[in-house]
Write a protein that holds these residues in place. Structure first.
Motif, PDB file in Angstrom:
ATOM      1  N   HIS A   1       0.842  -1.197   0.000  1.00 47.39           N
ATOM      2  CA  HIS A   1       0.000   0.000   0.000  1.00 47.39           C
ATOM      3  C   HIS A   1       0.870   1.237   0.000  1.00 47.39           C
ATOM      4  O   HIS A   1       1.928   1.275   0.633  1.00 47.39           O
ATOM      5  CB  HIS A   1      -0.930   0.011   1.228  1.00 47.39           C
ATOM      6  CG  HIS A   1      -1.788   1.229   1.288  1.00 47.39           C
ATOM      7  ND1 HIS A   1      -2.887   1.400   0.459  1.00 47.39           N
ATOM      8  CD2 HIS A   1      -1.685   2.374   2.021  1.00 47.39           C
ATOM      9  CE1 HIS A   1      -3.432   2.585   0.703  1.00 47.39           C
ATOM     10  NE2 HIS A   1      -2.734   3.190   1.650  1.00 47.39           N
ATOM     11  N   TYR A   2       0.440   2.238  -0.724  1.00 50.44           N
ATOM     12  CA  TYR A   2       1.139   3.515  -0.758  1.00 50.44           C
ATOM     13  C   TYR A   2       0.104   4.621  -0.830  1.00 50.44           C
ATOM     14  O   TYR A   2      -0.908   4.489  -1.526  1.00 50.44           O
ATOM     15  CB  TYR A   2       2.042   3.595  -2.005  1.00 50.44           C
ATOM     16  CG  TYR A   2       2.476   4.992  -2.373  1.00 50.44           C
ATOM     17  CD1 TYR A   2       1.772   5.726  -3.339  1.00 50.44           C
ATOM     18  CD2 TYR A   2       3.565   5.600  -1.754  1.00 50.44           C
ATOM     19  CE1 TYR A   2       2.154   7.023  -3.667  1.00 50.44           C
ATOM     20  CE2 TYR A   2       3.953   6.889  -2.077  1.00 50.44           C
ATOM     21  CZ  TYR A   2       3.247   7.594  -3.042  1.00 50.44           C
ATOM     22  OH  TYR A   2       3.631   8.874  -3.377  1.00 50.44           O
ATOM     23  N   HIS A   3       0.321   5.695  -0.053  1.00 50.46           N
ATOM     24  CA  HIS A   3      -0.525   6.868  -0.261  1.00 50.46           C
ATOM     25  C   HIS A   3       0.363   8.083  -0.420  1.00 50.46           C
ATOM     26  O   HIS A   3       1.357   8.256   0.296  1.00 50.46           O
ATOM     27  CB  HIS A   3      -1.545   7.042   0.864  1.00 50.46           C
ATOM     28  CG  HIS A   3      -0.926   7.234   2.213  1.00 50.46           C
ATOM     29  ND1 HIS A   3      -0.706   6.180   3.078  1.00 50.46           N
ATOM     30  CD2 HIS A   3      -0.469   8.343   2.846  1.00 50.46           C
ATOM     31  CE1 HIS A   3      -0.137   6.634   4.174  1.00 50.46           C
ATOM     32  NE2 HIS A   3       0.017   7.940   4.076  1.00 50.46           N
ATOM     33  N   ASP A   4       0.003   8.907  -1.367  1.00 46.18           N
ATOM     34  CA  ASP A   4       0.785  10.099  -1.688  1.00 46.18           C
ATOM     35  C   ASP A   4       0.711  11.086  -0.530  1.00 46.18           C
ATOM     36  O   ASP A   4      -0.342  11.221   0.121  1.00 46.18           O
ATOM     37  CB  ASP A   4       0.198  10.714  -2.968  1.00 46.18           C
ATOM     38  CG  ASP A   4       1.128  11.724  -3.607  1.00 46.18           C
ATOM     39  OD1 ASP A   4       0.658  12.456  -4.498  1.00 46.18           O
ATOM     40  OD2 ASP A   4       2.320  11.780  -3.227  1.00 46.18           O
ATOM     41  N   HIS A   5       1.795  11.770  -0.286  1.00 46.23           N
ATOM     42  CA  HIS A   5       1.837  12.753   0.792  1.00 46.23           C
ATOM     43  C   HIS A   5       0.971  13.954   0.419  1.00 46.23           C
ATOM     44  O   HIS A   5       1.079  14.499  -0.679  1.00 46.23           O
ATOM     45  CB  HIS A   5       3.288  13.184   1.016  1.00 46.23           C
ATOM     46  CG  HIS A   5       3.445  14.228   2.064  1.00 46.23           C
ATOM     47  ND1 HIS A   5       3.174  13.971   3.398  1.00 46.23           N
ATOM     48  CD2 HIS A   5       3.817  15.516   1.992  1.00 46.23           C
ATOM     49  CE1 HIS A   5       3.394  15.073   4.085  1.00 46.23           C
ATOM     50  NE2 HIS A   5       3.794  16.024   3.267  1.00 46.23           N
ATOM     51  N   MET A   6       0.088  14.365   1.337  1.00 44.14           N
ATOM     52  CA  MET A   6      -0.823  15.482   1.069  1.00 44.14           C
ATOM     53  C   MET A   6      -0.477  16.647   1.980  1.00 44.14           C
ATOM     54  O   MET A   6      -0.225  16.456   3.183  1.00 44.14           O
ATOM     55  CB  MET A   6      -2.283  15.064   1.343  1.00 44.14           C
ATOM     56  CG  MET A   6      -2.722  13.806   0.650  1.00 44.14           C
ATOM     57  SD  MET A   6      -2.909  14.021  -1.117  1.00 44.14           S
ATOM     58  CE  MET A   6      -4.337  15.083  -1.158  1.00 44.14           C
ATOM     59  N   GLU A   7      -0.478  17.830   1.428  1.00 46.03           N
ATOM     60  CA  GLU A   7      -0.185  19.015   2.225  1.00 46.03           C
ATOM     61  C   GLU A   7      -0.841  20.218   1.557  1.00 46.03           C
ATOM     62  O   GLU A   7      -0.770  20.351   0.331  1.00 46.03           O
ATOM     63  CB  GLU A   7       1.334  19.225   2.220  1.00 46.03           C
ATOM     64  CG  GLU A   7       1.909  19.891   3.437  1.00 46.03           C
ATOM     65  CD  GLU A   7       3.437  19.907   3.336  1.00 46.03           C
ATOM     66  OE1 GLU A   7       4.063  18.888   3.688  1.00 46.03           O
ATOM     67  OE2 GLU A   7       3.973  20.924   2.872  1.00 46.03           O
ATOM     68  N   ALA A   8      -1.468  21.086   2.336  1.00 43.67           N
ATOM     69  CA  ALA A   8      -2.047  22.307   1.764  1.00 43.67           C
ATOM     70  C   ALA A   8      -1.716  23.435   2.728  1.00 43.67           C
ATOM     71  O   ALA A   8      -2.370  23.592   3.752  1.00 43.67           O
ATOM     72  CB  ALA A   8      -3.560  22.140   1.599  1.00 43.67           C
ATOM     73  N   THR A   9      -0.669  24.180   2.413  1.00 44.83           N
ATOM     74  CA  THR A   9      -0.284  25.300   3.257  1.00 44.83           C
ATOM     75  C   THR A   9      -0.075  26.524   2.380  1.00 44.83           C
ATOM     76  O   THR A   9      -0.039  26.438   1.162  1.00 44.83           O
ATOM     77  CB  THR A   9       1.040  25.020   3.996  1.00 44.83           C
ATOM     78  OG1 THR A   9       2.087  24.927   3.010  1.00 44.83           O
ATOM     79  CG2 THR A   9       0.971  23.710   4.769  1.00 44.83           C
ATOM     80  N   ALA A  10       0.103  27.663   3.068  1.00 41.41           N
ATOM     81  CA  ALA A  10       0.248  28.906   2.309  1.00 41.41           C
ATOM     82  C   ALA A  10       1.481  28.894   1.424  1.00 41.41           C
ATOM     83  O   ALA A  10       1.509  29.510   0.363  1.00 41.41           O
ATOM     84  CB  ALA A  10       0.296  30.090   3.279  1.00 41.41           C
ATOM     85  N   SER A  11       2.507  28.157   1.854  1.00 40.35           N
ATOM     86  CA  SER A  11       3.743  28.208   1.064  1.00 40.35           C
ATOM     87  C   SER A  11       3.716  27.224  -0.096  1.00 40.35           C
ATOM     88  O   SER A  11       4.511  27.318  -1.020  1.00 40.35           O
ATOM     89  CB  SER A  11       4.944  27.910   1.963  1.00 40.35           C
ATOM     90  OG  SER A  11       4.733  26.684   2.616  1.00 40.35           O
ATOM     91  N   GLY A  12       2.832  26.259  -0.071  1.00 36.89           N
ATOM     92  CA  GLY A  12       2.798  25.311  -1.186  1.00 36.89           C
ATOM     93  C   GLY A  12       1.797  24.215  -0.923  1.00 36.89           C
ATOM     94  O   GLY A  12       1.135  24.198   0.105  1.00 36.89           O
ATOM     95  N   SER A  13       1.680  23.333  -1.860  1.00 34.77           N
ATOM     96  CA  SER A  13       0.764  22.212  -1.652  1.00 34.77           C
ATOM     97  C   SER A  13       1.394  20.962  -2.241  1.00 34.77           C
ATOM     98  O   SER A  13       2.193  21.028  -3.172  1.00 34.77           O
ATOM     99  CB  SER A  13      -0.585  22.489  -2.312  1.00 34.77           C
ATOM    100  OG  SER A  13      -0.407  22.701  -3.695  1.00 34.77           O
ATOM    101  N   LYS A  14       1.062  19.812  -1.664  1.00 34.51           N
ATOM    102  CA  LYS A  14       1.582  18.539  -2.183  1.00 34.51           C
ATOM    103  C   LYS A  14       0.415  17.579  -2.326  1.00 34.51           C
ATOM    104  O   LYS A  14      -0.509  17.597  -1.507  1.00 34.51           O
ATOM    105  CB  LYS A  14       2.595  17.951  -1.199  1.00 34.51           C
ATOM    106  CG  LYS A  14       3.906  18.710  -1.137  1.00 34.51           C
ATOM    107  CD  LYS A  14       4.975  17.845  -0.457  1.00 34.51           C
ATOM    108  CE  LYS A  14       6.350  18.452  -0.591  1.00 34.51           C
ATOM    109  NZ  LYS A  14       6.584  19.589   0.297  1.00 34.51           N
ATOM    110  N   GLY A  15       0.520  16.745  -3.336  1.00 32.61           N
ATOM    111  CA  GLY A  15      -0.504  15.720  -3.495  1.00 32.61           C
ATOM    112  C   GLY A  15      -1.715  16.174  -4.273  1.00 32.61           C
ATOM    113  O   GLY A  15      -2.645  15.384  -4.476  1.00 32.61           O
ATOM    114  N   TYR A  16      -1.736  17.442  -4.696  1.00 33.71           N
ATOM    115  CA  TYR A  16      -2.830  17.954  -5.526  1.00 33.71           C
ATOM    116  C   TYR A  16      -2.217  18.304  -6.886  1.00 33.71           C
ATOM    117  O   TYR A  16      -1.334  19.166  -6.970  1.00 33.71           O
ATOM    118  CB  TYR A  16      -3.460  19.214  -4.915  1.00 33.71           C
ATOM    119  CG  TYR A  16      -4.055  18.994  -3.549  1.00 33.71           C
ATOM    120  CD1 TYR A  16      -3.297  19.177  -2.394  1.00 33.71           C
ATOM    121  CD2 TYR A  16      -5.388  18.584  -3.411  1.00 33.71           C
ATOM    122  CE1 TYR A  16      -3.845  18.958  -1.149  1.00 33.71           C
ATOM    123  CE2 TYR A  16      -5.945  18.385  -2.155  1.00 33.71           C
ATOM    124  CZ  TYR A  16      -5.165  18.565  -1.025  1.00 33.71           C
ATOM    125  OH  TYR A  16      -5.709  18.354   0.219  1.00 33.71           O
TER     126      TYR A  16
END
Lengths: 300, 284
Positions: free
Chosen positions: B90-105
């Motif tokens: 199993h693998y899940h992509d790292h998700m992040e949503a902050t003012a400086s950037g976003s990951k996983g979108y």
């Protein structure tokens, strides 16, 4: 007389049938593999033509077909009693036919030079069986043009390059078991490929064959040697400069082979066909089709 | 003589039967490049999409109702990617949503080829045969406040407001059967007599109102496994069929509401997205 017959048959056999270790995506077609064996006392020079088509199985490739043509100068010279040298210099013409447009690459291929040592020179067994064995070691030089950007810039697989841009080492072994006018030849070839200057390394290649032959003389001056057997080849996966395997490279296949050689005085003419029996090339993305070889040489 | 015979047979045997060396197996994590290829399947043949300039009357595509149309713009979010394998990998992509950037979108844009390649990294070594992803941006991408990177409202052109959230799929183009009158579009103007805009999205579900959850969580299984480890550079090719977007569960009629800018108006197209995405093939 028997000695000459077996030696000639062996020569006929080996010269006219070679296998190409290749797949249509990322492997070195330049690895024209199986060692050519010559008569223990005879030298020769000749030209060999090989034709190997591959069809893409990918839906989005819309049935693209690759045709690999090879025109090879082959020469063999006995330099010492048990040592002979063999030179292969190919010229390659690689053509891709695609509904969206054709493409091609051509040029000299990489030069191969192999030195063979004759371990057993027609050793006689009781009952008339004769055994010839030789082993060879050699080198492949990056004389052919190699474009490391051929995939990214031109959407062609790396093996469309006439050369593969690297030095390589070659090991060969050939055995002939003869009985009267016929016999069995076995051979194996292994080519180690070094990395090119761009860091791309073609997979190492091996090939082998086992062929049954017999020689006939329909009218004194001309001899005919038909043969039939199996050939096999394999290529390791290519490696990119970053150390990862290149996608859709590597493969192996087994082929049924049959051919006929005609000898008249010092001239030799031959043709052979190979039909794939089982195969797995480029992650099953390409299918090898039937191959053909023709050769003309002069023995001296 | 016997020694020679033995040696030569041995040498021959080694050479004849020597296959390529078995590659060493490492267990280090690897990568997977996921390609989203936007296509139109016409007569069972995949065609690459061609975008046209706004106002063009070249109609290369036909919907299920026989209405011809073209495409000026096609863009969608893929997020929350997961991979699963037959042996429990199993693998899940790292998700992040902050003012400086976003990951996983990931914002896939038909006019930007590089945006169609998503590189997943640090995937545990193993075999995988299924991908799961969200079409659109779910609550965690919205409620965290103003985000940067692919979620930056100032540059993504895919943000409605805090209630409606992000547009999941944005299509703009035109059809001869449309009577135009499009507003709030990026490429199609109000005076284009045949323009269309389908902005599909919505992360909140409030029954009876304009806010409908339209993001789609899709799971697609491969016809083979993909091997992931540090020495491999595999590619997974997915396709998005624009013809299916306008005709699968529901056949979209361009003579109806073709100026879709709120979640409730995009429910049928959103439902069609379940059939528009498909697994195509793997390069190993």
């Amino acid at each position: 007389m028997a000695r000459n017959v077996i030696a000639l048959a062996v020569f006929l056999l080996f010269f006219s049938e070679t296998t190409m270790a290749c797949d249509a995506c990322g492997c070195s077609v330049n690895g024209v593999g199986v060692g050519l064996m010559a008569v223990y006392r005879q030298n020769y020079v000749g030209m060999q033509y090989q034709y190997a088509p591959f069809r893409s199985q990918l839906e989005h490739a819309h049935g693209a077909v690759d045709y690999f043509h090879s025109f090879e100068l082959v020469a063999r010279l006995r330099v010492l009693r048990r040592i002979n040298l063999q030179l292969n210099q190919p010229y390659r013409l690689n053509i891709r036919r695609h509904p969206d447009g054709d493409d091609k690459r051509s040029g000299l291929g990489d030069t191969r030079l192999v030195a063979h040592y004759v371990l057993l020179d027609q050793h006689q067994f009781k009952g008339g069986l004769r055994l010839y064995t030789e082993a060879g070691i050699g080198v492949k030089a990056p004389t052919g043009p190699f474009d490391p950007d051929i995939h990214d810039a031109h959407n062609l697989p790396e093996n469309f390059n006439p050369g593969n841009g690297s030095w390589g080492g070659i090991l060969q072994a050939n055995i002939v078991l003869g009985y009267q006018t016929g016999g069995l030849t076995l051979s194996g070839n292994y080519q180690y490929n070094g990395p090119s200057t761009s860091g791309y390394r073609f997979g190492h290649q091996w090939s082998g064959k086992a062929l049954l032959y017999n020689q006939f003389w329909p009218n004194g001056a001309i001899s005919l040697t038909p043969y039939i057997g199996l050939t096999a080849e394999g290529i390791g996966r290519d490696e990119q400069a970053d150390g990862k395997y290149a996608a859709s490279t590597g493969g192996k296949g087994w082929f049924a082979a049959a051919g006929l050689n005609l000898k008249f005085n010092q001239w030799l003419l031959g043709a052979a066909l190979s039909q794939p029996l089982s195969q797995h090339y480029s992650n099953a993305e390409v299918e090898a089709k039937a191959r053909m070889t023709m050769n003309l040489s002069f023995i001296f | 003589m016997k020694k020679f015979l033995f040696l030569s047979t041995l040498l021959f045997g080694v050479l004849f039967f020597s296959a390529c060396k078995d590659e060493e197996e490492t267990k280090d994590p690897g990568t997977l490049e996921v390609n989203f290829d936007n296509i139109a399947v016409i007569n069972n043949v995949q065609q690459q999409l061609s975008l046209v300039t706004p106002g063009s009357t070249d109609y290369a595509y036909t919907n299920a109702l026989g209405q011809k149309f073209n495409i000026n713009l096609l863009r969608y979010y893929i997020s929350a990617i997961e991979l699963d394998g037959p042996n429990g990998e199993h693998y899940h992509d790292h998700m992040e949503a902050t003012a400086s950037g976003s990951k996983g979108y990931y914002l896939v844009d038909e006019s930007i080829p590089a945006s169609q390649l998503i590189l997943l990294e640090d995937i545990p070594a193993g075999e995988y045969n299924k991908i799961t992803f969200t079409v659109g941006v779910d609550s965690s991408g919205v409620v965290n406040g103003a985000s940067g990177g692919s979620l930056d409202p100032a540059t993504c052109h895919m943000f409605w407001n805090w209630n409606s959230g992000y547009i999941a799929v944005k299509y703009e183009g035109q059809s001869d059967v449309s009577n135009g009158g499009v507003s709030g579009a990026e490429t199609v103007t109000g005076d284009n007599p045949h323009g269309m805009a389908y902005h599909i999205g919505g992360w909140k579900d409030i029954p009876g109102g304009v806010f409908v959850y339209n993001n789609k969580r899709l799971s697609l299984t491969f016809d083979t496994v993909v091997k992931v480890e540090s020495k491999e550079a595999p590619e997974l090719h997915m396709v998005f069929d624009v013809i299916k977007m306008f005709g699968s569960h529901h056949n979209i009629d361009f003579t109806g509401n073709h100026n879709v800018h709120k979640p409730a108006d995009g429910v049928e197209v959103a439902h069609n997205l379940e059939h528009a995405f498909a697994y195509d093939h793997i390069h190993q």
